[in-house]
Design an enzyme around this catalytic site. Structure first.
Site, mmCIF file in Angstrom:
data_model
loop_
_atom_site.group_PDB
_atom_site.id
_atom_site.type_symbol
_atom_site.label_atom_id
_atom_site.label_comp_id
_atom_site.label_asym_id
_atom_site.label_seq_id
_atom_site.Cartn_x
_atom_site.Cartn_y
_atom_site.Cartn_z
ATOM 1 C CE LYS A 8 68.041 4.172 -17.393
ATOM 2 N NZ LYS A 8 66.645 3.637 -17.525
ATOM 3 N N GLY A 98 63.464 6.351 -21.794
ATOM 4 C CA GLY A 98 63.818 5.367 -20.782
ATOM 5 C C GLY A 98 65.278 4.959 -20.856
ATOM 6 C CG LEU A 99 67.174 4.943 -24.122
ATOM 7 C CD1 LEU A 99 67.530 5.410 -25.535
ATOM 8 C CD2 LEU A 99 67.473 3.463 -23.955
ATOM 9 N N GLY A 102 69.424 12.316 -19.963
ATOM 10 C CA GLY A 102 69.599 13.520 -19.158
ATOM 11 C C GLY A 102 70.361 13.246 -17.877
ATOM 12 C CG ASP A 136 68.145 7.606 -13.675
ATOM 13 O OD1 ASP A 136 68.196 8.823 -13.431
ATOM 14 O OD2 ASP A 136 67.741 7.138 -14.757
#
Length: 274
Positions: A8, A98-99, A102, A136
């Site tokens: 994301k 920051g994607l 995990g 998240d």
């Protein structure tokens, strides 16, 4: 059974206030992108071990026992006494970028186990389980554009489509710790909510949409700022660091010629958004 956890990006990120518990409230918009890992499970014939994790692709730091896919399996195993499994994880999404790589792996593991063993868990229940694994993680259960607030764990859907636009993603060989990213943060209430900003034409986003972490990270890592500036120089409509970094993305018009960026040891990815 195999699945492909995706990454994301964060469209804007505002740190709105510091909480009494020491965490920070924020607002951001998660948007899924088709940069994917591969995750497969097979049932183990032997019951000597409950699971075995096989990793390949990009290096994953830490003990396999602490990997989020293992934590996801153990979470459902405690509740449903699952059969033992072999877990195969191929990492293509860079860590510390920051994607959400995990977190995505963990959420997709929950969905994979739910399907494989016919647990019949609803998305709502899966989101509740995912939230216990990370703030998240629950986003990746429905995996659609989402407005997030709280500590990044309170979700509401947004009407947003970037279908057809092109994405260039660059992750330099730089590690940004969460502590470092929060070091110079000054919480504030934004003048315009991201909910409002994304209803404006995308060409206006760069005038109003920001990632507050850039104020803290860029002075310490000028190379990350330079990537953002180059993406704009090469024609990006909107560019920003994703999350707390260190990846930077640029969104380009559907018919734009994408630039070839030369960064030593940097991970780069290009795609058309869905």
């Amino acid at each position: 059974m195999i699945t492909f956890p995706n990454a994301k990006i964060n469209l804007g990120l505002n740190i709105t206030e510091k909480r009494p518990d020491g965490y920070h409230n924020l607002e951001t918009i998660f948007y899924p992108v088709p940069l994917e890992d591969a995750l497969e499970i097979t049932v183990l014939n032997s019951s000597e071990h409950k699971f075995s994790l096989h990793q390949s692709g990009l290096e994953i730091a830490g003990n396999p026992e602490t990997n989020l896919v293992v934590k996801a399996y153990r979470l459902l195993d405690e509740k449903f006494d699952l059969p033992p499994v072999d877990i195969y994880l191929y990492k293509n999404i860079p860590s510390g970028a920051g994607l959400g790589g995990g977190s995505s792996d963990a959420a997709f593991m929950l969905k994979l186990l739910n399907d494989k063993f016919k647990l019949k868990l609803s998305d709502k229940i899966l989101e509740e389980y995912a939230a216990t694994l990370g703030a998240d993680c629950a986003f990746f259960i429905k995996n659609t554009p989402t407005f997030a607030e709280g500590i990044g764990n309170l979700f509401s859907p947004v009407t947003l489509s970037l279908k057809g636009y092109q994405l260039v993603l660059v992750k330099p060989d730089i590690f940004v710790s969460t502590r470092e990213a929060f070091a110079q943060i000054r919480p504030h209430k934004p003048e315009r909510s991201l909910r409002e900003i994304i209803t404006a034409p995308i060409e206006q986003w760069k005038d109003y949409m920001i990632n507050d972490f850039e104020e803290s990270v860029f002075p310490q890592h000028p190379a990350i700022r330079e990537i953002k500036e180059e993406l704009y120089n090469e024609g990006a409509i909107y560019a920003a660091m994703s999350g707390s970094g260190s990846s930077v993305f640029g969104i380009f018009h559907p018919k734009a010629s994408l630039p070839t960026l030369k960064y030593e040891n940097a991970f780069q990815f290009r795609c058309t958004l869905k």
